[in-house]
Design a protein around this motif. Structure first.
Motif, PDB file in Angstrom:
ATOM      1  N   ALA B 163       0.839  -1.188   0.000  1.00  0.00           N
ATOM      2  CA  ALA B 163       0.000   0.000   0.000  1.00  0.00           C
ATOM      3  C   ALA B 163       0.884   1.253   0.000  1.00  0.00           C
ATOM      4  O   ALA B 163       2.020   1.238   0.461  1.00  0.00           O
ATOM      5  N   ASP B 164       0.373   2.338  -0.542  1.00  0.00           N
ATOM      6  CA  ASP B 164       1.084   3.622  -0.561  1.00  0.00           C
ATOM      7  C   ASP B 164       2.413   3.577  -1.304  1.00  0.00           C
ATOM      8  O   ASP B 164       3.304   4.392  -1.040  1.00  0.00           O
ATOM      9  N   GLY B 165       2.592   2.578  -2.185  1.00  0.00           N
ATOM     10  CA  GLY B 165       3.781   2.589  -3.013  1.00  0.00           C
ATOM     11  C   GLY B 165       5.064   2.259  -2.286  1.00  0.00           C
ATOM     12  O   GLY B 165       6.143   2.654  -2.719  1.00  0.00           O
ATOM     13  N   VAL B 166       4.958   1.530  -1.177  1.00  0.00           N
ATOM     14  CA  VAL B 166       6.153   1.024  -0.504  1.00  0.00           C
ATOM     15  C   VAL B 166       6.538  -0.314  -1.119  1.00  0.00           C
ATOM     16  O   VAL B 166       5.672  -1.121  -1.450  1.00  0.00           O
ATOM     17  N   VAL B 167       7.830  -0.539  -1.299  1.00  0.00           N
ATOM     18  CA  VAL B 167       8.321  -1.816  -1.827  1.00  0.00           C
ATOM     19  C   VAL B 167       8.957  -2.587  -0.665  1.00  0.00           C
ATOM     20  O   VAL B 167      10.087  -2.300  -0.282  1.00  0.00           O
ATOM     21  N   LEU B 188      10.526  14.654  -7.211  1.00  0.00           N
ATOM     22  CA  LEU B 188       9.856  15.446  -8.252  1.00  0.00           C
ATOM     23  C   LEU B 188       9.248  16.721  -7.663  1.00  0.00           C
ATOM     24  O   LEU B 188       8.477  17.412  -8.330  1.00  0.00           O
ATOM     25  N   ARG B 189       9.566  17.016  -6.412  1.00  0.00           N
ATOM     26  CA  ARG B 189       9.065  18.195  -5.692  1.00  0.00           C
ATOM     27  C   ARG B 189       7.552  18.251  -5.679  1.00  0.00           C
ATOM     28  O   ARG B 189       6.933  19.237  -6.104  1.00  0.00           O
ATOM     29  N   GLU B 190       6.934  17.161  -5.179  1.00  0.00           N
ATOM     30  CA  GLU B 190       5.473  17.077  -5.005  1.00  0.00           C
ATOM     31  C   GLU B 190       4.728  17.593  -6.237  1.00  0.00           C
ATOM     32  O   GLU B 190       4.092  18.656  -6.198  1.00  0.00           O
ATOM     33  N   PRO B 191       4.802  16.864  -7.312  1.00  0.00           N
ATOM     34  CA  PRO B 191       4.180  17.342  -8.552  1.00  0.00           C
ATOM     35  C   PRO B 191       2.656  17.372  -8.430  1.00  0.00           C
ATOM     36  O   PRO B 191       2.094  16.783  -7.515  1.00  0.00           O
ATOM     37  N   GLY B 192       2.018  18.048  -9.348  1.00  0.00           N
ATOM     38  CA  GLY B 192       0.561  18.187  -9.317  1.00  0.00           C
ATOM     39  C   GLY B 192      -0.184  16.987  -9.874  1.00  0.00           C
ATOM     40  O   GLY B 192      -1.384  17.076 -10.137  1.00  0.00           O
ATOM     41  N   PHE B 193       0.511  15.892 -10.095  1.00  0.00           N
ATOM     42  CA  PHE B 193      -0.177  14.686 -10.599  1.00  0.00           C
ATOM     43  C   PHE B 193       0.076  13.524  -9.650  1.00  0.00           C
ATOM     44  O   PHE B 193       0.958  13.593  -8.783  1.00  0.00           O
ATOM     45  N   THR B 194      -0.693  12.456  -9.798  1.00  0.00           N
ATOM     46  CA  THR B 194      -0.544  11.288  -8.934  1.00  0.00           C
ATOM     47  C   THR B 194       0.728  10.523  -9.285  1.00  0.00           C
ATOM     48  O   THR B 194       1.132  10.460 -10.451  1.00  0.00           O
ATOM     49  N   VAL B 195       1.389   9.968  -8.264  1.00  0.00           N
ATOM     50  CA  VAL B 195       2.563   9.120  -8.455  1.00  0.00           C
ATOM     51  C   VAL B 195       2.255   7.762  -7.834  1.00  0.00           C
ATOM     52  O   VAL B 195       2.036   7.675  -6.627  1.00  0.00           O
ATOM     53  N   GLY B 196       2.188   6.728  -8.644  1.00  0.00           N
ATOM     54  CA  GLY B 196       1.861   5.388  -8.153  1.00  0.00           C
ATOM     55  C   GLY B 196       2.989   4.412  -8.422  1.00  0.00           C
ATOM     56  O   GLY B 196       3.882   4.673  -9.236  1.00  0.00           O
ATOM     57  N   VAL B 197       2.954   3.296  -7.701  1.00  0.00           N
ATOM     58  CA  VAL B 197       3.922   2.225  -7.914  1.00  0.00           C
ATOM     59  C   VAL B 197       3.141   0.934  -8.003  1.00  0.00           C
ATOM     60  O   VAL B 197       2.132   0.756  -7.315  1.00  0.00           O
ATOM     61  N   ASP B 198       3.564   0.043  -8.866  1.00  0.00           N
ATOM     62  CA  ASP B 198       2.934  -1.272  -8.941  1.00  0.00           C
ATOM     63  C   ASP B 198       3.990  -2.272  -9.387  1.00  0.00           C
ATOM     64  O   ASP B 198       5.089  -1.885  -9.766  1.00  0.00           O
ATOM     65  N   THR B 199       3.656  -3.549  -9.345  1.00  0.00           N
ATOM     66  CA  THR B 199       4.632  -4.530  -9.800  1.00  0.00           C
ATOM     67  C   THR B 199       4.733  -4.464 -11.322  1.00  0.00           C
ATOM     68  O   THR B 199       3.774  -4.117 -12.020  1.00  0.00           O
ATOM     69  N   ASP B 200       5.918  -4.794 -11.825  1.00  0.00           N
ATOM     70  CA  ASP B 200       6.094  -4.785 -13.279  1.00  0.00           C
ATOM     71  C   ASP B 200       5.095  -5.712 -13.969  1.00  0.00           C
ATOM     72  O   ASP B 200       4.559  -5.395 -15.032  1.00  0.00           O
ATOM     73  N   ALA B 201       4.801  -6.843 -13.332  1.00  0.00           N
ATOM     74  CA  ALA B 201       3.894  -7.811 -13.947  1.00  0.00           C
ATOM     75  C   ALA B 201       2.467  -7.273 -14.021  1.00  0.00           C
ATOM     76  O   ALA B 201       1.779  -7.437 -15.036  1.00  0.00           O
ATOM     77  N   ASN B 202       2.011  -6.604 -12.957  1.00  0.00           N
ATOM     78  CA  ASN B 202       0.656  -6.048 -12.982  1.00  0.00           C
ATOM     79  C   ASN B 202       0.508  -4.999 -14.078  1.00  0.00           C
ATOM     80  O   ASN B 202      -0.505  -4.938 -14.773  1.00  0.00           O
TER      81      ASN B 202
END
Lengths: 404, 404
Positions: B163-167, B188-202
């Protein structure tokens, strides 16, 4: 993070009513007794909508007023509960040595649980269909005699189940391409209710999801015991069926190429190491002295008694079986990541001696930190039939009004 | 047969509008150019609703009119297409030997694909975060310079993503408990867009589902190549995440207890038999003569050349790798029953020599009659980044209006 959803569906007003009806029924199921105002407050539906839906659901006898009132400020509220009386769902299950029928009402009350000793693996499929129909007929007679309408019937089978209730393969029963739903409908003379077929594992996990110790868990697996092992999986709150409905075939995952021969022709599959016949053979070497075992209950009783008495051979054997079980479950855990895996059948009956070793193996083989929970089912050996009965009520719970 | 659904949601009028907006966008995506009347006819929405939604979507520059008209009876119709111009999503991918960034617009057009050679497994995580941020910044500058708004960015990682993009764990990168999304947002100095992380496979299976040769398949798996193998699974049209988001860890399924040592400490895992490093080591025994391989592309090129030339050692080695691949995929097929398994990375590059043996093994080990299809991905080695860019547009596609 992200989600891939099913394609969005256009929403029209009748869909909205069906969806909202389901929301009301679900809220009452989980929170009864509750008032109209409670429903509105917790579901986000407005009061007029709730009032209109409740009136309709009372008319159709899906809800009833209890006459109770809450002690609180303001006008006393009439309390609502699900009306268990008028409708029932039936579930049947084809086990290794018995047939089981369970009926539940909409409120989740078990109305009956009947078992009939029956060695389905040793008789032709037609005979099993006749026996299932006879059992279902007796249950329907009992329920209609009590003034209840039967909304549907679902049979659970240890094997693959395709569209339209055809069973392409059930190895332990010797079935191939058996149109079970159609034959059962015919044997029941085209009854006025739906007749469905599903895998025993899918129905058992549905029972777990609704009635088990981990009810409501969104990521849950029920691993059936028996000679054929199946994994029923709920992932993200939904049953994982696969492209052709054939998901969950964990019994023939190969664990030990040097292991015992399996019915599938290979060696060391999970079923050949942890299936009920394999376990009996492993820990009770004398069990087949008088011929093949066709009735497992007395043998499981013997194993339990010997284990309680501290018999070394039995304890060593069960620990070894437990390790293989944990190994098999670890594959499932790494691929599907459930929160809980619940085991049924003989695996539940022998859980005190299987699960410690299984959990250690599972934990060692799970890549993610902290393995999933591995527990014994508390639903007993009729979990599949209970799930079948629950499934038979699914359309009403989804907000469609009963047609009977 | 039956389904277990996610709990029903109450439906109010703003939900209805969001859902219907998604339906319109989806219809135009799949059937553009099309008219307002086409949309109404095919989605079941009434014409006034369609007209109102289309007006709003044109104002927000998600749709545009092409000015084309259809030749048909009656009034000529104004045709609609997705407006690709104003918005973009970004996807990044951390590979074994490179970083990749891809941008797509709402219409699915690839706006850019940039690669940067980078040996993430050999450098500290902070350095990788800095390099990812630099690559993302360059891409954002390019896109905003073209007058586009960036709606979001998603990074794909070979490892577990919580959750929350922690690996919590990415073994091949040496990462543990890395708060990647937060660090990247900071870089990225808190950009105005969403930053997400997911597995490469997903993310790769999301790209397959949208842009691949089997786009739209409801039960689809993408098996990544690389040193860590992951399975991204879409089941029943939805991504299978698991209870903690850790599903798809197929790399350490044990296939051969007597096999080669694996990074996880066991022997004969799927990754140890079919991962890119294992394949290079198996078929190019001289590859590590000058030290560990950190750049796989030239080695894959050599393997392809030798295979084309009919080199016996290489062909025998690839057939053996193919058999293990089929074995691994059969476990997935029996448990999850996808319609198609698509392989990426080096498995796609070597598909002509791997897949025949893999398919034979898969078929022999699948319990259900007729195995699932096993194919090479057509998306190339940037599938994960493409999926990340697609994911970044998901909220708009779900009917929420962009906030930029």
């Amino acid at each position: 993070m992200i989600s891939i959803h099913t394609p969005p569906q256009p929403t029209d007003l009748s869909d909205v009513r069906v969806a909202n009806r389901a929301v009301v029924l679900r809220h009452v199921r989980l929170h009864a007794p509750c008032s109209r105002a409670d429903i509105a407050a917790h579901t986000g539906l407005n009061k007029a909508t709730v009032s209109s839906l409740v009136t309709e659901l009372i008319q159709r006898r899906l809800l009833r007023e209890t006459g109770l009132t809450e002690n609180r400020v303001g006008r006393p509220a009439t309390m609502l509960v699900l009306d268990g009386e008028p409708y029932a769902g039936l579930g049947l299950q084809v086990g290794d040595d018995e047939l089981v029928v369970v009926a539940v009402d909409l409120g989740g009350n078990r109305l009956l649980t009947w078992r009939r000793a029956f060695a389905a693996p040793t008789v032709p499929a037609e005979e099993t269909v006749r026996a299932l129909a006879a059992l279902a007929r007796r249950a329907v007679t009992r329920l209609t005699g009590q003034g209840r309408g039967v909304l549907g019937l679902t049979v659970g089978v240890p094997g693959l189940v395709g569209a339209d209730g055809v069973v392409p393969l059930a190895p332990t029963l010797g079935w191939r391409d058996l149109p079970l739903a159609a034959e059962l409908r015919r044997a029941l003379r085209e009854p006025g209710f739906t007749v469905g077929v599903d895998t025993d594992a899918n129905l058992a996990v549905l029972a777990e999801q609704r009635h088990g110790a981990y009810a409501g868990t969104a990521d849950l697996v029920h691993l059936t015991g028996g000679t054929a092992l199946g994994a029923g999986t709920v992932s993200g709150g939904r049953l994982l069926r696969g492209g052709r409905g054939f998901a969950g075939e964990i019994g023939h995952v190969p664990l030990d190429p040097a292991g015992p021969a399996c019915a599938c022709g290979r060696h060391g599959c999970l079923a050949a190491l942890t299936g009920v016949d394999a376990v009996v053979r492993r820990v009770l070497p004398d069990a087949e002295r008088d011929g093949p075992v066709t009735d497992y209950l007395p043998e499981i009783d013997r194993i339990q008694a010997l284990a309680h008495a501290g018999d070394d051979t039995v304890l060593t054997g069960l620990t070894e079986v437990g390790r293989w079980l944990g190994h098999g479950v670890s594959i499932l855990a790494n691929l599907i990541d459930p929160q809980v895996v619940v085991v049924g059948g003989h695996l539940a009956a022998l859980a005190p001696w299987l699960l410690p070793a299984a959990r250690a193996e599972l934990s060692a083989r799970t890549l993610a930190p902290g393995a999933c929970r591995l527990e014994a089912s508390t639903l007993g050996s009729a979990a599949t039939a209970l799930g079948g009965a629950t499934a038979a009520l699914a359309t009403v719970e989804a907000g469609r009004l009963p047609t009977t």
